[in-house]
Design a protein around this motif. Structure first.
Motif, PDB file in Angstrom:
ATOM      1  N   GLY A 402       0.780  -1.225   0.000  1.00  0.00           N
ATOM      2  CA  GLY A 402       0.000   0.000   0.000  1.00  0.00           C
ATOM      3  C   GLY A 402       0.809   1.271   0.000  1.00  0.00           C
ATOM      4  N   ARG A 505      -0.676   2.786  10.780  1.00  0.00           N
ATOM      5  CA  ARG A 505      -1.370   2.008   9.763  1.00  0.00           C
ATOM      6  C   ARG A 505      -2.065   0.823  10.429  1.00  0.00           C
ATOM      7  N   SER A 519      -4.895   4.656   7.084  1.00  0.00           N
ATOM      8  CA  SER A 519      -3.863   5.502   7.676  1.00  0.00           C
ATOM      9  C   SER A 519      -4.505   6.429   8.704  1.00  0.00           C
ATOM     10  N   GLY A 542     -11.486   9.632   1.562  1.00  0.00           N
ATOM     11  CA  GLY A 542     -11.205   8.550   0.634  1.00  0.00           C
ATOM     12  C   GLY A 542     -11.480   8.983  -0.791  1.00  0.00           C
ATOM     13  N   SER A 549      -4.000   6.513  -6.132  1.00  0.00           N
ATOM     14  CA  SER A 549      -3.624   6.168  -4.765  1.00  0.00           C
ATOM     15  C   SER A 549      -3.579   7.418  -3.896  1.00  0.00           C
ATOM     16  N   MET A 550      -4.133   7.319  -2.692  1.00  0.00           N
ATOM     17  CA  MET A 550      -4.065   8.408  -1.716  1.00  0.00           C
ATOM     18  C   MET A 550      -2.866   8.157  -0.809  1.00  0.00           C
ATOM     19  N   ASP A 551      -1.710   8.600  -1.261  1.00  0.00           N
ATOM     20  CA  ASP A 551      -0.472   8.313  -0.547  1.00  0.00           C
ATOM     21  C   ASP A 551      -0.227   9.318   0.573  1.00  0.00           C
ATOM     22  N   VAL A 570      -7.449   8.124   6.633  1.00  0.00           N
ATOM     23  CA  VAL A 570      -7.542   7.903   5.188  1.00  0.00           C
ATOM     24  C   VAL A 570      -7.880   6.439   4.962  1.00  0.00           C
ATOM     25  N   HIS A 572      -7.998   3.610   2.395  1.00  0.00           N
ATOM     26  CA  HIS A 572      -7.414   3.289   1.087  1.00  0.00           C
ATOM     27  C   HIS A 572      -8.255   2.195   0.423  1.00  0.00           C
ATOM     28  N   GLY A 576      -8.963   2.382  -5.922  1.00  0.00           N
ATOM     29  CA  GLY A 576      -7.686   3.077  -5.998  1.00  0.00           C
ATOM     30  C   GLY A 576      -6.597   2.135  -6.470  1.00  0.00           C
ATOM     31  N   GLU A 578      -3.648   1.551  -4.496  1.00  0.00           N
ATOM     32  CA  GLU A 578      -2.698   1.325  -3.419  1.00  0.00           C
ATOM     33  C   GLU A 578      -2.159  -0.097  -3.367  1.00  0.00           C
ATOM     34  N   TRP A 583      -6.617  -4.312  -7.047  1.00  0.00           N
ATOM     35  CA  TRP A 583      -7.301  -3.413  -6.106  1.00  0.00           C
ATOM     36  C   TRP A 583      -8.201  -2.439  -6.874  1.00  0.00           C
TER      37      TRP A 583
END
Length: 781
Positions: A402, A505, A519, A542, A549-551, A570, A572, A576, A578, A583
């Protein structure tokens, strides 16, 4: 938010039906699509007036949030100079100025790649030899909205191609400036897509026109110094699912067209030496196959000691998480085939064994060397995301567990491995933790990525590194020696100390058994999640679409939320990117509901686990994430005190049914085609927010309470990605008496999909939004 009686602007209900696949939907607010209708304008102004009145009690909080943000930012600052051809380029920001200023100074020593020392506090253009390339403040004068649509320069640095959008509709006027005089040439190429490129000699420009649905579809050729009316079409994409872009290859030997849908790509090339010639496919497209190409020369790698021109191809022909092939271009002229060449690196096939069906796996070993199959085995969600070939090194971007990763090797080692038939033996770049954090690399929630290496000739690579709690850093890494130098760490003023914040995480089990990464970030001195009796107010966000990806990343405005005791989360979710390609596959088309269910399940797990207080939980998402917000509001209204939906895609089915609207046909690969497929129509109708808003009576029956979260909606009248009519129709529906939702709508009249421009305006906007979110949590101080 106020005891003052304020009435909604009422939207009239007018008969209108949408009929497809034997289904008839009554749509009483479709009349709002008439943008210039006085009734629409009255409704827009009424909503803004209502929102202004409702937000008055939070004016003090908004002001404090803005002041806190501003006090933490180094307003007068500059970037680390970056070398490109004969100049060092850098960006200046100045206190009180909305936009950045692009500057440069000449390279003094061609053999010296060490960035020069430049006074960050000096006025732009005041240093010896310093030249202003582009001053956004000057260019924006007289405009409420301003955005630059990319800058490209000739090799000698004299000619500059740039685009300007002053309405927010993402249509740009391209201009060419002679930087030796500062004057623009008379030709202007109007209302085209962002981007474009100059040939290295500055004699030709290539750009992309848009069709009636505002799809970038055709590459045009312009001879610099001639009227735009004499331009010629160089290549056209007739498949309405595909978007087109054009630019130079990294080694500046080819003009490259990239054309692609959501699931299929193709690259076409034209030698720079023949700019008036015809483009030809480098590898012909294959439905469902994505690829990209980097060009390189392997010096001395031939059997006779000669150079070998190669194409390094990133593709998913035989591996859904992508692999890298090296094609020896001496064997034949283009077109090539994606099955050609030697495989030098590959993503993990895990999660994709059953035609894209993701299967949960135990966490594998750290992926220190993606080219080593023994290390790939067991890695969860590992996928290759890109490859960059420089003269002296090769840089690989990939993803595992991720999180993003970078790996590097010298070009000489890559050549030797290729000659020996071995996988490329990359080494992962693992920055040392900042001394202030004293936290092991493996425990961090970090982002790492290429930090801007515009020169093919650069002997060292730059990369960016940061986390939720650590401001971003720019590093320079020498692949030959392993030396890692910190060039710049973002400055956060005031009493900020990264040790005051914690990032964590965890994995939440969704209703179908999948493990969803989450996260969490908070300030322990004021926020005590999981301590019995003190669940935290939570801001949860989200996206879950387009394989985005929401990094992890640092945010100054977020500090003001956490300093007030807010837990930042967040989710994930699937849809997305990740956890690799599967995914994404499990969160699109007929799997789209997984995205919504994942978000709801994460929220519920955090609340039931004692992390978050359901009465003080606020959710946020924008665009496709705004669709997510609308869906979860309908599916689980009891879990949220408030929902902020930014430019939300909430009338998705109506839009995707109309192929004449901007973006619709290109979106069928993402959402499915409800126009021609009844199953897709039925599936989308079952989740699209506008059609599924529950009345108070329905909520009481389904959830045992008629509670519905407060809703804050943002939109822009010139948005061409999610048309303003979608959030306005949704707001009108939510404001109906039988629904009874508490809704405010903030409508930008002069802006586009990304909202306002200018950094102070953007700070005001985020402070406005965060004030509403805190107010919905009951935090007003």
């Amino acid at each position: 938010m106020s005891d003052e009686a304020i009435e909604y602007p009422v939207a009239a209900r007018e008969p209108h039906t949408r009929s497809f696949h034997n289904d008839v939907f009554e749509d009483p607010y479709e009349w709002l699509r008439a943008k210039d209708d006085p009734r629409t304008q009255t409704f827009v102004s009424g909503q803004n007036a209502y929102t202004d009145a409702r937000m008055k009690p939070l004016a003090g909080l908004r002001s404090r949030l803005f002041d806190e943000l501003k006090s933490r930012v180094q307003e007068t600052d500059m970037s680390v100079p970056t070398r490109l051809n004969g100049y060092w380029y850098f960006t200046r920001t100045q206190e009180g100025k909305q936009y950045a200023v692009q500057c440069r100074i000449p390279v003094a020593d061609p053999d010296d790649w060490t960035p020069p020392t430049v006074d960050a506090a000096a006025e732009p253009g005041s240093m010896p030899g310093e030249q202003i390339v582009f001053d956004g403040n000057r260019e924006a004068e007289g405009h409420d909205f301003f955005r630059c649509g990319g800058i490209d320069l000739s090799h000698d640095g004299r000619w500059m191609l740039y685009g300007v959008d002053v309405t927010g509709d993402e249509r740009y006027d391209l201009k060419i400036r002679d930087l030796s005089t500062g004057e623009d040439l008379p030709e202007v190429i109007e209302q085209v897509s962002a981007g474009g490129c100059l040939t290295p000699d500055g004699k030709w420009a290539f750009y992309v026109k848009v069709d009636e649905a505002w799809r970038p579809y055709a590459v045009w050729r312009h001879r610099v110094g001639t009227p735009a009316s004499e331009d010629e079409e160089a290549w056209r994409e007739d498949d309405e699912r595909f978007w087109v872009g054009v630019g130079l290859s990294f080694d500046e030997r080819n003009i490259v067209i990239g054309t692609g849908s959501k699931t299929t790509t193709e690259v076409l090339t034209l030698p720079v030496a023949d700019p008036t010639g015809g483009f030809r496919a480098f590898i012909p497209r294959r439905e469902g196959i994505e690829y990209d190409v980097s060009f390189a020369c392997f010096e001395g790698a031939g059997e006779d000691g000669g150079d070998v021109p190669v194409a390094v191809v990133y593709h998913n022909v035989s591996n859904p998480n992508f692999q890298i092939n090296v094609i020896d271009m001496r064997r034949h002229e283009p077109p090539y085939d994606l099955d050609e060449g030697t495989v030098v690196a590959a993503g993990s096939p895990y999660g994709c064994e059953r035609g894209g069906q993701y299967s949960a796996m135990p966490v594998g070993r750290p992926c220190h060397a993606p080219g080593n199959p023994s290390i790939l085995d067991g890695a969860r969600g590992l996928g290759i995301e890109g490859i960059a070939i420089h003269r002296h090194f090769v840089l690989l971007s990939y993803r595992a567990e991720g999180l993003p990763h970078l790996a590097v090797m010298t070009k000489n080692d890559a050549v030797e491995d290729w000659k020996a038939g071995r996988p490329w033996r990359f080494e992962e770049i693992r920055p040392k933790p900042a001394a202030a954090l004293k936290q092991p690399y493996a425990e961090r929630l970090y982002s790492i990525g290429s930090g801007g290496n515009p020169s093919y000739e650069a002997p060292r690579l730059r990369y960016s590194f940061g986390s939720y709690t650590m401001p971003g850093e720019l590093h320079e890494y020498d692949p030959a020696t392993g030396e890692d130098a910190l060039l710049k760490r973002a400055t956060v003023l005031g009493d900020f100390d990264p040790k005051n914040y914690v990032e964590h995480r965890l994995w939440v089990t969704a209703r179908d058994g999948e493990q969803i990464p989450v996260s969490l970030v908070w300030r322990p001195s004021v926020c005590h999640p999981q301590i019995e009796g003190s669940p935290a107010p939570m801001f949860i966000t989200g996206y879950g679409a387009y394989e985005v990806s929401m990094d992890p990343g640092f945010s100054v405005p977020r500090l003001s939320l956490m300093d007030r005791g807010v837990l930042y989360a967040v989710a994930h979710i699937r849809g997305g990117g990740e956890m690799g390609r599967a995914w994404y596959e499990q969160g699109r088309r007929l799997n789209k509901k997984h995205s919504f269910e994942d978000f709801v399940d994460v929220t519920r797990a955090l609340q039931e686990g004692g992390w978050a207080d359901p009465t003080r939980t606020v959710a946020n998402g924008g665009s496709a994430g705004g669709l997510l917000m609308g869906a979860v509001a309908n599916m689980a209204p009891n879990l949220y005190a408030g929902i902020e939906a930014d430019v939300p895609f909430v009338d998705a089915l109506t839009s995707i049914l109309d192929p004449d609207l901007p973006l619709t046909v290109t979106e069928w690969d993402e959402w499915g085609d409800p126009l021609h497929d009844a199953a897709v129509y039925d599936y989308m109708k079952s989740y699209t927010p506008y059609e599924n808003v529950p009345t108070a009576a329905e909520r009481l029956e389904r959830f045992g309470t008629d509670h519905f979260p407060k809703i804050f909606i943002t939109t822009s009248m010139n948005d061409t990605r999610v048309l303003y009519v979608e959030p306005l129709k949704w707001a009108a529906r939510l404001q109906e008496p039988e629904v009874g939702a508490d809704v405010v709508v903030k409508i930008e009249v002069e802006a586009g999909h990304g909202g306002t421009t200018g950094r102070y305006k953007q700070w005001e906007e985020v402070s406005y939004e965060n004030a509403w979110c805190l107010g919905a949590m009951g935090i007003t101080e």
